[in-house]
Write a protein that holds these residues in place. Structure first.
Motif, PDB file in Angstrom:
ATOM      1  N   ILE A   1      -7.490  -9.421  -0.835  1.00 53.58           N
ATOM      2  CA  ILE A   1      -7.009  -8.141  -0.319  1.00 53.58           C
ATOM      3  C   ILE A   1      -7.521  -7.906   1.096  1.00 53.58           C
ATOM      4  CG2 ILE A   1      -7.084  -5.633  -0.647  1.00 53.58           C
ATOM      5  CD1 ILE A   1      -5.268  -7.058  -2.613  1.00 53.58           C
ATOM      6  N   ARG A   2      -8.723  -8.359   1.349  1.00 52.97           N
ATOM      7  CA  ARG A   2      -9.299  -8.197   2.691  1.00 52.97           C
ATOM      8  C   ARG A   2      -8.416  -8.853   3.751  1.00 52.97           C
ATOM      9  NH1 ARG A   2     -14.745  -7.279   4.473  1.00 52.97           N
ATOM     10  NH2 ARG A   2     -15.054  -8.022   6.605  1.00 52.97           N
ATOM     11  N   LEU A   3      -7.745  -9.938   3.374  1.00 55.12           N
ATOM     12  CA  LEU A   3      -6.889 -10.648   4.325  1.00 55.12           C
ATOM     13  C   LEU A   3      -5.714  -9.790   4.775  1.00 55.12           C
ATOM     14  CD1 LEU A   3      -6.766 -14.136   2.550  1.00 55.12           C
ATOM     15  CD2 LEU A   3      -8.299 -13.408   4.378  1.00 55.12           C
ATOM     16  N   LEU A   4      -5.317  -8.813   3.954  1.00 53.10           N
ATOM     17  CA  LEU A   4      -4.192  -7.957   4.316  1.00 53.10           C
ATOM     18  C   LEU A   4      -4.506  -7.087   5.522  1.00 53.10           C
ATOM     19  CD1 LEU A   4      -3.054  -6.706   0.786  1.00 53.10           C
ATOM     20  CD2 LEU A   4      -1.913  -8.409   2.197  1.00 53.10           C
ATOM     21  N   VAL A   5      -5.758  -6.651   5.620  1.00 48.73           N
ATOM     22  CA  VAL A   5      -6.117  -5.689   6.667  1.00 48.73           C
ATOM     23  C   VAL A   5      -6.945  -6.304   7.796  1.00 48.73           C
ATOM     24  CG1 VAL A   5      -5.981  -3.718   5.110  1.00 48.73           C
ATOM     25  CG2 VAL A   5      -8.141  -4.959   5.314  1.00 48.73           C
ATOM     26  N   GLU A   6      -7.345  -7.551   7.660  1.00 49.51           N
ATOM     27  CA  GLU A   6      -8.123  -8.179   8.724  1.00 49.51           C
ATOM     28  C   GLU A   6      -7.392  -8.203  10.073  1.00 49.51           C
ATOM     29  OE1 GLU A   6      -9.589 -11.975   7.477  1.00 49.51           O
ATOM     30  OE2 GLU A   6     -11.488 -11.129   6.768  1.00 49.51           O
ATOM     31  N   PRO A   7      -6.064  -8.423  10.114  1.00 53.45           N
ATOM     32  CA  PRO A   7      -5.383  -8.380  11.423  1.00 53.45           C
ATOM     33  C   PRO A   7      -5.533  -7.024  12.113  1.00 53.45           C
ATOM     34  CG  PRO A   7      -3.986  -9.462   9.804  1.00 53.45           C
ATOM     35  CD  PRO A   7      -5.150  -8.894   9.050  1.00 53.45           C
TER      36      PRO A   7
ATOM     37  N   PHE B   1       7.381  -6.529  -1.026  1.00 52.83           N
ATOM     38  CA  PHE B   1       6.140  -6.999  -0.403  1.00 52.83           C
ATOM     39  C   PHE B   1       4.947  -6.797  -1.340  1.00 52.83           C
ATOM     40  CE2 PHE B   1       5.747  -2.523   0.493  1.00 52.83           C
ATOM     41  CZ  PHE B   1       4.392  -2.275   0.556  1.00 52.83           C
ATOM     42  N   LEU B   2       4.990  -5.729  -2.147  1.00 50.26           N
ATOM     43  CA  LEU B   2       3.913  -5.487  -3.100  1.00 50.26           C
ATOM     44  C   LEU B   2       3.985  -6.479  -4.258  1.00 50.26           C
ATOM     45  CD1 LEU B   2       1.549  -3.561  -3.353  1.00 50.26           C
ATOM     46  CD2 LEU B   2       2.990  -2.001  -4.663  1.00 50.26           C
ATOM     47  N   GLN B   3       5.198  -6.848  -4.655  1.00 44.76           N
ATOM     48  CA  GLN B   3       5.363  -7.863  -5.702  1.00 44.76           C
ATOM     49  C   GLN B   3       4.743  -9.189  -5.271  1.00 44.76           C
ATOM     50  OE1 GLN B   3       6.422  -7.569  -8.688  1.00 44.76           O
ATOM     51  NE2 GLN B   3       8.079  -6.074  -8.888  1.00 44.76           N
ATOM     52  N   ARG B   4       4.898  -9.537  -4.005  1.00 49.35           N
ATOM     53  CA  ARG B   4       4.340 -10.804  -3.499  1.00 49.35           C
ATOM     54  C   ARG B   4       2.823 -10.789  -3.573  1.00 49.35           C
ATOM     55  NH1 ARG B   4       6.691 -11.396   2.298  1.00 49.35           N
ATOM     56  NH2 ARG B   4       5.214 -13.117   2.329  1.00 49.35           N
ATOM     57  N   ILE B   5       2.230  -9.639  -3.287  1.00 50.77           N
ATOM     58  CA  ILE B   5       0.769  -9.511  -3.367  1.00 50.77           C
ATOM     59  C   ILE B   5       0.312  -9.630  -4.817  1.00 50.77           C
ATOM     60  CG2 ILE B   5      -1.179  -7.957  -2.984  1.00 50.77           C
ATOM     61  CD1 ILE B   5       0.448  -6.739  -0.662  1.00 50.77           C
ATOM     62  N   ILE B   6       0.992  -8.928  -5.713  1.00 53.37           N
ATOM     63  CA  ILE B   6       0.619  -8.933  -7.122  1.00 53.37           C
ATOM     64  C   ILE B   6       0.688 -10.337  -7.712  1.00 53.37           C
ATOM     65  CG2 ILE B   6       1.274  -8.095  -9.421  1.00 53.37           C
ATOM     66  CD1 ILE B   6       2.299  -5.536  -8.040  1.00 53.37           C
ATOM     67  N   LYS B   7       1.704 -11.095  -7.321  1.00 51.86           N
ATOM     68  CA  LYS B   7       1.915 -12.430  -7.895  1.00 51.86           C
ATOM     69  C   LYS B   7       0.875 -13.450  -7.443  1.00 51.86           C
ATOM     70  CE  LYS B   7       6.876 -11.894  -8.709  1.00 51.86           C
ATOM     71  NZ  LYS B   7       8.246 -12.322  -8.332  1.00 51.86           N
ATOM     72  N   ALA B   8      -0.003 -13.057  -6.523  1.00 50.62           N
ATOM     73  CA  ALA B   8      -1.100 -13.955  -6.163  1.00 50.62           C
ATOM     74  C   ALA B   8      -2.053 -14.134  -7.335  1.00 50.62           C
ATOM     75  CB  ALA B   8      -1.854 -13.416  -4.948  1.00 50.62           C
TER      76      ALA B   8
END
Length: 377
Positions: free
Chosen positions: A225-231, A161-168
């Motif tokens: 990154i903000r989108l990760l915690v907005e929910p 899951f962290l790899q998916r974030i990094i690859k953005a």
């Protein structure tokens, strides 16, 4: 070629290929912001056409996502991101059709820019390679020492899951930004539940991360990154809204009791809880937000000036709050007007900001400022 014409050609190519260019929520939101920024309301139907290829497509939800992008977009993501998403799925699009925007945001075609090598920025935005005619050349001020490009983190076997974030990110520097940003945001989510013993004291993963880079060098990707915690933030705010509605009903009933009120305790207003705390805040306001949220929260601002301006205002001066929160210290304040005293015994505030080198000095004027040693740069 206009932006809307470029978007039309992109949409037709995607429809012809039957490609799902936004398979996850992250790409979905990126696409909405990219179209909203450069095409505005005129791009709404094209957004629907690009999204409805997915079996998960729901028109009502897509409407809300695009309307939100129109309302909140700040020009950090441009139409080139949509082309990047399409090309990542194998859709062949002629490069001449891509709109040109002078920005460093992921996937956006931009004009060539020259940065000093020590900044770590690339000569061409979105390109991993420094051009051959510039490689090794350093732009120096008279009398200055040679400076070298900062190293980036080596590739590691991070969790999937962290790899998916990094690859953005579209290059190694943006990969670093996404990695540090994700660790800060995830640490903020776990800060009350995870700790380690260091130097005889327990420390929690409440990081304060400052991404420093020149203008238009790609640091704007931090906004994802903000989108990760907005929910998480949105769910907390929904609960607060429900509690406030119940409180107002109880308060109205209590006020209508007349003299009978002395027999009953007045209803208490619920705490104004949140997860994402605004950096545009007063000294008392930031303390109230942290205390209402039981000491936990994340300040996530794309511009460091938002914090430095607020802290430097007449009602600011809360840099000491950041320093205390880093060490999980007790926070408190006392108001003489209504004799209100509030405190939280442990604080777990995390901070994620970005800015240019000049904004660092505005936020932290001297190396003697305690904030200097608490920031992760």
């Amino acid at each position: 070629m206009t932006d809307i014409e470029s978007l039309r050609r992109l949409t037709e190519a995607v429809e012809t290929a039957g490609a799902d260019i936004a398979p996850t929520y992250l790409e979905y939101v990126q696409l909405s912001f990219a179209i909203a920024t450069d095409c505005g309301e005129a791009g709404r139907e094209f957004f629907h056409r690009l999204c409805r290829v997915s079996p998960k497509y729901q028109r009502e939800h897509a409407e809300r996502v695009f309307s939100n992008a129109l309302h909140t977009q700040r020009g950090e993501v441009h139409l080139g991101t949509a082309f990047h998403l399409a090309e990542a799925t194998g859709v062949s699009i002629c490069i001449e059709e891509m709109p040109k925007h002078p920005t460093g945001t992921k996937g956006t075609a931009g004009t060539a820019r020259k940065f000093p090598p020590h900044t770590g920025a690339y000569n061409k935005v979105g390109n991993d390679n420094i051009s051959d005619d510039r490689e090794g050349e350093e732009e120096l001020l008279p009398g200055s020492e040679p400076q070298h490009q900062l190293p980036t983190f080596p590739e590691n076997d991070w969790p999937e899951f962290l790899q998916r974030i990094i690859k953005a990110g579209s290059n190694p520097i943006q990969h670093d930004i996404m990695l540090l940003g994700a660790l800060t945001a995830l640490g903020a989510c776990m800060s009350r539940h995870v700790r380690c013993l260091y130097g005889g004291k327990y420390h929690h993963p409440s990081l304060q991360c400052f991404v420093v880079a020149p203008s238009a060098s790609g640091k704007g990707i931090l906004s994802y990154i903000r989108l990760l915690v907005e929910p998480i933030h949105d769910e907390i705010r929904k609960e607060v809204a429900i509690q406030m509605k119940a409180y107002k009903k109880e308060k109205a009933e209590y006020d209508a009791m007349g003299k009978e009120r002395i027999k009953k305790e007045a209803p208490q207003m619920p705490p104004n809880r949140m997860f994402l705390i605004s950096g545009n805040n007063t000294g008392t306001g930031i303390l109230q937000n942290i205390m209402d949220s039981d000491g936990t929260g994340l300040i996530c601002e794309a511009e460091a000036d938002t914090l430095s301006t607020a802290i430097g205002s007449d009602h600011g001066h809360w840099s000491d709050t950041l320093r205390k929160a880093f060490d999980h210290d007790r926070l408190s304040y006392n108001r003489r007007t209504d004799q209100e005293y509030r405190e939280v015994k442990k604080s777990y505030l995390s901070v994620l900001i970005s800015g240019t080198p000049s904004q660092v000095q505005t936020f932290i004027p001297t190396a003697e400022d305690g904030s200097y040693s608490r920031q992760l740069y």
